[in-house]
Design a protein around this motif. Structure first.
Motif, short mmCIF file in Angstrom:
data_model
loop_
_atom_site.label_atom_id
_atom_site.label_comp_id
_atom_site.label_asym_id
_atom_site.label_seq_id
_atom_site.Cartn_x
_atom_site.Cartn_y
_atom_site.Cartn_z
N LEU A 191 101.06 11.60 12.54
CA LEU A 191 101.24 10.28 13.16
C LEU A 191 100.41 9.18 12.49
N GLU A 192 99.20 9.53 12.03
CA GLU A 192 98.27 8.52 11.52
C GLU A 192 98.14 8.51 10.00
N GLY A 193 98.59 9.58 9.35
CA GLY A 193 98.57 9.60 7.90
C GLY A 193 97.41 10.37 7.29
N PRO A 194 97.43 10.56 5.96
CA PRO A 194 96.45 11.41 5.28
C PRO A 194 95.01 10.89 5.32
N GLU A 195 94.80 9.58 5.31
CA GLU A 195 93.43 9.06 5.34
C GLU A 195 92.78 9.34 6.68
N ALA A 196 93.52 9.13 7.77
CA ALA A 196 92.99 9.43 9.09
C ALA A 196 92.73 10.92 9.23
N TYR A 197 93.65 11.73 8.70
CA TYR A 197 93.46 13.18 8.75
C TYR A 197 92.19 13.58 8.02
N GLY A 209 79.81 22.15 18.07
CA GLY A 209 79.92 22.30 19.51
C GLY A 209 81.28 22.79 19.95
N SER A 210 81.51 22.74 21.24
CA SER A 210 82.79 23.16 21.82
C SER A 210 83.85 22.10 21.56
N ILE A 211 85.05 22.55 21.23
CA ILE A 211 86.19 21.64 21.07
C ILE A 211 86.81 21.45 22.45
N THR A 212 86.65 20.27 23.01
CA THR A 212 87.16 19.96 24.34
C THR A 212 88.00 18.69 24.27
N PRO A 213 88.83 18.43 25.29
CA PRO A 213 89.57 17.17 25.31
C PRO A 213 88.63 15.96 25.25
N GLU A 214 87.47 16.07 25.88
CA GLU A 214 86.52 14.96 25.87
C GLU A 214 85.99 14.71 24.46
N TYR A 215 85.72 15.79 23.75
CA TYR A 215 85.24 15.63 22.37
C TYR A 215 86.32 14.99 21.50
N LEU A 216 87.57 15.42 21.63
CA LEU A 216 88.65 14.85 20.84
C LEU A 216 88.87 13.38 21.20
N GLU A 217 88.64 13.03 22.44
CA GLU A 217 88.72 11.61 22.84
C GLU A 217 87.64 10.81 22.12
N ASP A 218 86.44 11.37 22.02
CA ASP A 218 85.36 10.68 21.30
C ASP A 218 85.71 10.53 19.82
N VAL A 219 86.31 11.56 19.24
CA VAL A 219 86.71 11.49 17.83
C VAL A 219 87.75 10.40 17.63
N SER A 220 88.69 10.31 18.56
CA SER A 220 89.74 9.29 18.46
C SER A 220 89.15 7.90 18.54
N GLU A 221 88.23 7.70 19.45
CA GLU A 221 87.59 6.39 19.57
C GLU A 221 86.80 6.04 18.32
N GLU A 222 86.07 7.02 17.79
CA GLU A 222 85.24 6.77 16.61
C GLU A 222 86.08 6.37 15.40
N ASP A 224 89.25 5.16 15.60
CA ASP A 224 90.27 4.18 16.00
C ASP A 224 91.68 4.77 15.93
N LEU A 225 91.86 5.88 16.60
CA LEU A 225 93.15 6.57 16.61
C LEU A 225 93.86 6.38 17.94
N ALA A 226 95.17 6.51 17.92
CA ALA A 226 95.98 6.36 19.13
C ALA A 226 95.96 7.68 19.90
N LEU A 227 94.98 7.85 20.76
CA LEU A 227 94.74 9.13 21.41
C LEU A 227 95.94 9.63 22.20
N ASP A 228 96.53 8.78 23.03
CA ASP A 228 97.62 9.23 23.90
C ASP A 228 98.79 9.76 23.09
N ALA A 229 99.14 9.05 22.04
CA ALA A 229 100.26 9.49 21.20
C ALA A 229 99.94 10.80 20.49
N ILE A 230 98.70 10.91 20.01
CA ILE A 230 98.29 12.13 19.30
C ILE A 230 98.31 13.33 20.23
N VAL A 231 97.76 13.16 21.44
CA VAL A 231 97.72 14.26 22.40
C VAL A 231 99.14 14.67 22.79
#
Length: 286
Positions: A191-197, A209-222, A224-231
């Motif tokens: 969805l976001e392309g090779p640079e974002a990946y 650490g543990s891979i949790t939905p909360e952690y992935l939300e933090d990664v998305s914010e950091e 600038d990713l479209a979290l809802d679409a990615i999830v």
């Protein structure tokens, strides 16, 4: 974490144990010394099933099939081995050399048979030098400690050799967190392309650490990713197909642990330093 013996190490240990057992057998008793264990530097799945015959050392016979040992021959063998114990380990070394050569030949055939899926898959991320004359494919799991150790080695490889193309294949084998991380990364790529990946990949590989939905939300914010679409895309048919294809490819290549590298027609099973990868690149260019 307990790592399994490699196949060659296990059989080699059995060979040494059988030779030592022969000394004991022909001498009428005694205690055999235990051989050291060898460990592959990979994270693996538990796929082995019980085999009744596997409990017998190589060369042994079941109790109901007692083999007679000629006393004179046994005495000669015992005398020779006692005077030349290094022969046991020379035989083991030669066995392992032949086994490695046979494995290498098999690996070449497996890579050749699966070259298109390895090197030309449009759904895999491509890094390094996209026009490089040698391609390094890495099968990895984001929860794999050896994969995390291998990442700076791959980066060092690319710093020393700028003509290598890199392909990443997610192979989640270590549980639900591995699966979640792999699906997140693949979804980001689609969805976001090779640079974002690339940014997310580096983040996940550096995180312990543990891979949790909360952690992935933090990664998305950091990043600038479209979290809802990615999830929402993480459970899509596209992502399902990528993971299924990677697992099927790994099975065809007889890959059971991560990291596993493919360089040219060579397979490198387990963690190796940058120098070993440089040597593999030189061999691939020959």
């Amino acid at each position: 974490m307990t790592l399994p013996l490699s196949d060659s190490g296990l059989i080699g240990t059995c060979l040494a144990a059988s030779a030592l057992g022969l000394i004991v057998l022909t001498s009428g008793g005694g205690d055999a010394a235990s051989a050291p264990e060898a460990a592959e530097q990979t994270e693996t799945t538990e796929t082995a099933q019980a085999n009744p015959d596997s409990a017998l050392p190589l060369g042994a016979v079941p109790a109901d099939g007692q083999a007679a040992v000629d006393p004179e021959f046994g005495a000669q063998v015992r005398s020779y081995l006692m005077q030349n114990p290094e022969v046991i380990f020379e035989a083991v070394a030669e066995f392992e050399r032949r086994n490695a050569a046979a494995q290498g030949d098999m690996d070449v055939a497996l890579v050749q048979a699966n070259a298109d899926a390895l090197f030309n898959d449009p759904m895999s991320w491509v890094g390094g030098n996209p026009d490089g004359d040698v391609t390094l494919v890495e099968f990895l799991d984001y929860k794999c400690g050896f994969c995390k150790r291998a990442m700076p080695e791959v980066e060092a490889l690319l710093e020393q050799d700028d003509n290598i193309r890199v392909i990443v294949k997610e192979l989640p084998i270590l549980g639900p967190e591995s699966e979640m991380a792999a699906r997140f990364a693949i979804s980001v790529l689609d969805l976001e392309g090779p640079e974002a990946y690339d940014s997310v990949h580096v983040e996940l590989m550096g995180y312990d650490g543990s891979i949790t939905p909360e952690y992935l939300e933090d990664v998305s914010e950091e990043h600038d990713l479209a979290l809802d679409a990615i999830v929402a895309h993480m459970d899509s048919e596209t992502v399902n197909a990528v993971i299924a294809d990677n697992r099927a490819l790994a099975q065809r290549l007889q890959i059971s642990g991560t990291p596993t590298f493919v360089m040219g027609e060579q397979m490198i099973r387990g963690f190796v330093p940058a120098d070993a990868l440089l040597e593999a690149a030189a061999v691939a260019r020959q």
